[in-house]
Write a protein that holds these residues in place. Structure first.
Motif, PDB file in Angstrom:
ATOM      1  N   LEU A  98       2.423   1.718  -3.408  1.00 35.97           N
ATOM      2  CA  LEU A  98       1.404   2.154  -4.368  1.00 35.97           C
ATOM      3  C   LEU A  98       1.168   3.663  -4.267  1.00 35.97           C
ATOM      4  O   LEU A  98       1.047   4.355  -5.281  1.00 35.97           O
ATOM      5  CB  LEU A  98       0.095   1.406  -4.129  1.00 35.97           C
ATOM      6  CG  LEU A  98      -0.154   0.139  -4.948  1.00 35.97           C
ATOM      7  CD1 LEU A  98      -1.430  -0.549  -4.487  1.00 35.97           C
ATOM      8  CD2 LEU A  98      -0.223   0.444  -6.434  1.00 35.97           C
ATOM      9  N   LYS A  99       1.103   4.161  -3.035  1.00 38.50           N
ATOM     10  CA  LYS A  99       0.919   5.603  -2.837  1.00 38.50           C
ATOM     11  C   LYS A  99       2.105   6.375  -3.415  1.00 38.50           C
ATOM     12  O   LYS A  99       1.940   7.406  -4.072  1.00 38.50           O
ATOM     13  CB  LYS A  99       0.770   5.912  -1.347  1.00 38.50           C
ATOM     14  CG  LYS A  99      -0.531   5.429  -0.727  1.00 38.50           C
ATOM     15  CD  LYS A  99      -0.567   5.768   0.760  1.00 38.50           C
ATOM     16  CE  LYS A  99      -1.831   5.235   1.419  1.00 38.50           C
ATOM     17  NZ  LYS A  99      -1.840   5.503   2.882  1.00 38.50           N
ATOM     18  N   ASN A 144       1.837  11.095 -10.827  1.00 35.93           N
ATOM     19  CA  ASN A 144       1.230  12.423 -10.839  1.00 35.93           C
ATOM     20  C   ASN A 144       2.269  13.497 -11.162  1.00 35.93           C
ATOM     21  O   ASN A 144       1.996  14.440 -11.921  1.00 35.93           O
ATOM     22  CB  ASN A 144       0.577  12.701  -9.488  1.00 35.93           C
ATOM     23  CG  ASN A 144      -0.272  13.954  -9.506  1.00 35.93           C
ATOM     24  OD1 ASN A 144      -1.241  14.058 -10.260  1.00 35.93           O
ATOM     25  ND2 ASN A 144       0.087  14.924  -8.680  1.00 35.93           N
ATOM     26  N   ARG A 202      -1.953   0.740  -9.948  1.00 33.67           N
ATOM     27  CA  ARG A 202      -2.170  -0.673  -9.632  1.00 33.67           C
ATOM     28  C   ARG A 202      -1.841  -1.561 -10.827  1.00 33.67           C
ATOM     29  O   ARG A 202      -1.243  -2.629 -10.669  1.00 33.67           O
ATOM     30  CB  ARG A 202      -3.615  -0.888  -9.171  1.00 33.67           C
ATOM     31  CG  ARG A 202      -3.948  -2.331  -8.827  1.00 33.67           C
ATOM     32  CD  ARG A 202      -5.227  -2.432  -8.032  1.00 33.67           C
ATOM     33  NE  ARG A 202      -5.055  -1.887  -6.699  1.00 33.67           N
ATOM     34  CZ  ARG A 202      -4.525  -2.565  -5.685  1.00 33.67           C
ATOM     35  NH1 ARG A 202      -4.107  -3.804  -5.858  1.00 33.67           N
ATOM     36  NH2 ARG A 202      -4.409  -2.005  -4.504  1.00 33.67           N
ATOM     37  N   ASP A 261      -4.992   6.054  -9.696  1.00 28.15           N
ATOM     38  CA  ASP A 261      -4.956   4.890  -8.810  1.00 28.15           C
ATOM     39  C   ASP A 261      -5.013   3.603  -9.626  1.00 28.15           C
ATOM     40  O   ASP A 261      -4.299   2.633  -9.344  1.00 28.15           O
ATOM     41  CB  ASP A 261      -6.136   4.927  -7.829  1.00 28.15           C
ATOM     42  CG  ASP A 261      -5.987   6.010  -6.771  1.00 28.15           C
ATOM     43  OD1 ASP A 261      -4.840   6.413  -6.501  1.00 28.15           O
ATOM     44  OD2 ASP A 261      -7.016   6.458  -6.227  1.00 28.15           O
ATOM     45  N   THR A 262      -5.877   3.603 -10.623  1.00 34.22           N
ATOM     46  CA  THR A 262      -5.995   2.438 -11.505  1.00 34.22           C
ATOM     47  C   THR A 262      -4.684   2.159 -12.220  1.00 34.22           C
ATOM     48  O   THR A 262      -4.202   1.025 -12.267  1.00 34.22           O
ATOM     49  CB  THR A 262      -7.113   2.666 -12.543  1.00 34.22           C
ATOM     50  OG1 THR A 262      -8.362   2.769 -11.870  1.00 34.22           O
ATOM     51  CG2 THR A 262      -7.169   1.521 -13.548  1.00 34.22           C
ATOM     52  N   GLN A 319       0.815  -1.212   0.000  1.00 37.49           N
ATOM     53  CA  GLN A 319       0.000   0.000   0.000  1.00 37.49           C
ATOM     54  C   GLN A 319       0.853   1.269   0.000  1.00 37.49           C
ATOM     55  O   GLN A 319       0.535   2.248  -0.684  1.00 37.49           O
ATOM     56  CB  GLN A 319      -0.942  -0.004   1.211  1.00 37.49           C
ATOM     57  CG  GLN A 319      -2.081  -1.000   1.100  1.00 37.49           C
ATOM     58  CD  GLN A 319      -2.927  -0.781  -0.151  1.00 37.49           C
ATOM     59  OE1 GLN A 319      -3.322   0.343  -0.469  1.00 37.49           O
ATOM     60  NE2 GLN A 319      -3.205  -1.859  -0.871  1.00 37.49           N
ATOM     61  N   HIS A 342     -13.050   4.267  -9.901  1.00 35.59           N
ATOM     62  CA  HIS A 342     -11.824   4.580  -9.170  1.00 35.59           C
ATOM     63  C   HIS A 342     -11.064   5.701  -9.868  1.00 35.59           C
ATOM     64  O   HIS A 342     -11.205   5.911 -11.080  1.00 35.59           O
ATOM     65  CB  HIS A 342     -10.932   3.343  -9.069  1.00 35.59           C
ATOM     66  CG  HIS A 342     -11.489   2.287  -8.164  1.00 35.59           C
ATOM     67  ND1 HIS A 342     -10.916   1.040  -8.026  1.00 35.59           N
ATOM     68  CD2 HIS A 342     -12.577   2.290  -7.344  1.00 35.59           C
ATOM     69  CE1 HIS A 342     -11.621   0.322  -7.170  1.00 35.59           C
ATOM     70  NE2 HIS A 342     -12.634   1.054  -6.751  1.00 35.59           N
ATOM     71  N   HIS A 343     -10.246   6.405  -9.106  1.00 40.72           N
ATOM     72  CA  HIS A 343      -9.447   7.471  -9.700  1.00 40.72           C
ATOM     73  C   HIS A 343      -8.519   6.880 -10.759  1.00 40.72           C
ATOM     74  O   HIS A 343      -7.908   5.823 -10.557  1.00 40.72           O
ATOM     75  CB  HIS A 343      -8.633   8.191  -8.629  1.00 40.72           C
ATOM     76  CG  HIS A 343      -8.033   9.485  -9.102  1.00 40.72           C
ATOM     77  ND1 HIS A 343      -6.917   9.533  -9.918  1.00 40.72           N
ATOM     78  CD2 HIS A 343      -8.410  10.775  -8.891  1.00 40.72           C
ATOM     79  CE1 HIS A 343      -6.621  10.795 -10.181  1.00 40.72           C
ATOM     80  NE2 HIS A 343      -7.513  11.571  -9.571  1.00 40.72           N
ATOM     81  N   ARG A 391       1.975   6.204  -7.240  1.00 48.29           N
ATOM     82  CA  ARG A 391       0.927   7.082  -7.757  1.00 48.29           C
ATOM     83  C   ARG A 391       1.388   8.534  -7.721  1.00 48.29           C
ATOM     84  O   ARG A 391       1.139   9.304  -8.650  1.00 48.29           O
ATOM     85  CB  ARG A 391      -0.353   6.928  -6.933  1.00 48.29           C
ATOM     86  CG  ARG A 391      -1.529   7.724  -7.483  1.00 48.29           C
ATOM     87  CD  ARG A 391      -2.574   7.984  -6.417  1.00 48.29           C
ATOM     88  NE  ARG A 391      -3.743   8.668  -6.938  1.00 48.29           N
ATOM     89  CZ  ARG A 391      -3.802   9.967  -7.193  1.00 48.29           C
ATOM     90  NH1 ARG A 391      -2.733  10.741  -7.013  1.00 48.29           N
ATOM     91  NH2 ARG A 391      -4.919  10.518  -7.651  1.00 48.29           N
TER      92      ARG A 391
END
Length: 323
Positions: free
Chosen positions: A104-105, A112, A235, A231-232, A101, A227-228, A108
């Motif tokens: 992943l953050k 961005n 993943r 985020d997709t 997790q 989902h955003h 992401r």
């Protein structure tokens, strides 16, 4: 705008959503003359060739370059390039080596940052970017899911992934049922050549290289439009994509083992570049875990060792036939 990239963890969907064209970088030339002064002798062959290509003014059609990866070579390549070509717009995408997790953050956030840099370069609003990305994700999911399912059932052998071809071959086809099925694990260099050589030796080859399985195959890919979009995307590329050597080794092993069992792979040819610590670790790990014959073949920056490769491949074929 043409945006160059070479790492399979860099989503081309972000580039497309910024109204740019993704260009997966490779080199027709194996020259390293211009790169040699800036890199040590024991260094990634692909990085040397790629840096030479970029410095030799073959990047004039690229408006932006994205570097990335989790290895030292990728970072050093970026540092040298921006020092030598400070006027060329580029970006380094940080990619975590693990999948959880927190990573992943982080990933992401990295995506961005990349999107914002491309948007500012293109003069596109964040709103338009997200709208573009949603449309592109709809199409990309269908393509990725179809291609992945087809490959993982053994219907895309040879150079089908290399040239992004959907050329189905049933495993029940009498012309191929007698061939030995092998998985080629390789980096970026000489993939087409080694596939051709293996096919000449009457192998049925499945491309597990950086330009094949690791770039195009996303087992268990999922898509929820609510989902955003970022985020997709995070993943997909960090969790669902086939991991590269050095990234999430247990997940990589599980995917390869499932594919081996499902398709009936009889052997592995591990074609790896000199001085690549991640490949050496991956090779050692897989040799201990996978219970089918594995042939390691090392290469440098030339194709001059083909005679040695042929001899070893012929011997490997005899081993597989005797089982």
């Amino acid at each position: 705008m043409n945006v160059g990239y070479f790492c399979s963890y860099i989503p081309e969907e972000i580039i497309q959503s910024c109204n740019a064209t993704p260009v997966f970088l490779s080199s027709d030339s194996l020259a390293t003359t211009q790169a040699i002064p800036y890199l040590p002798t024991p260094f990634c062959p692909f990085s040397k060739i790629l840096l030479n290509s970029l410095l030799a003014e073959k990047n004039l059609e690229l408006n932006f370059i994205i570097f990335g990866g989790g290895c030292d070579a990728g970072r050093k390549l970026y540092d040298i390039f921006i020092a030598l070509q400070p006027k060329t717009p580029c970006h380094y995408l940080h990619i975590p080596l693990v999948s959880n997790q927190e990573s992943l953050k982080f990933y992401r956030h990295s995506l961005n940052d990349l999107a914002n840099k491309l948007l500012s370069f293109q003069g596109i609003s964040q709103y338009n970017f997200i709208e573009n990305l949603r449309i592109i994700l709809d199409h990309s999911f269908t393509v990725k899911q179809t291609r992945s399912q087809t490959f993982l059932t053994g219907e895309l052998p040879g150079d089908s992934l290399l040239w992004d071809k959907i050329q189905l071959q049933s495993s029940l086809d009498s012309t191929i049922s007698s061939k030995i099925s092998i998985l080629l694990l390789a980096s970026h260099l000489f993939v087409e050549n080694i596939i051709q050589l293996l096919e000449e030796k009457e192998f049925r080859v499945f491309d597990g290289s950086a330009t094949g399985m690791r770039r195009y195959i996303f087992p268990d890919i999922e898509y929820t439009p609510e989902h955003h979009a970022l985020d997709t995307l995070a993943r997909w590329y960090l969790v669902n994509k086939v991991p590269c050597p050095g990234y999430n080794p247990q997940k990589r092993l599980e995917i390869l083992q499932k594919f081996i069992n499902r398709v009936g792979i009889q052997g592995i040819v591990y074609f790896y570049p000199k001085f690549c610590d991640q490949s050496l670790y991956d090779l050692s790990f897989l040799k201990k875990q996978i219970k089918i014959p594995l042939l390691p073949v090392e290469h440098d920056m030339s194709y001059s060792s083909i005679g040695q490769w042929e001899t070893r491949i012929d011997a490997f074929r005899e081993v597989l036939l005797s089982q």
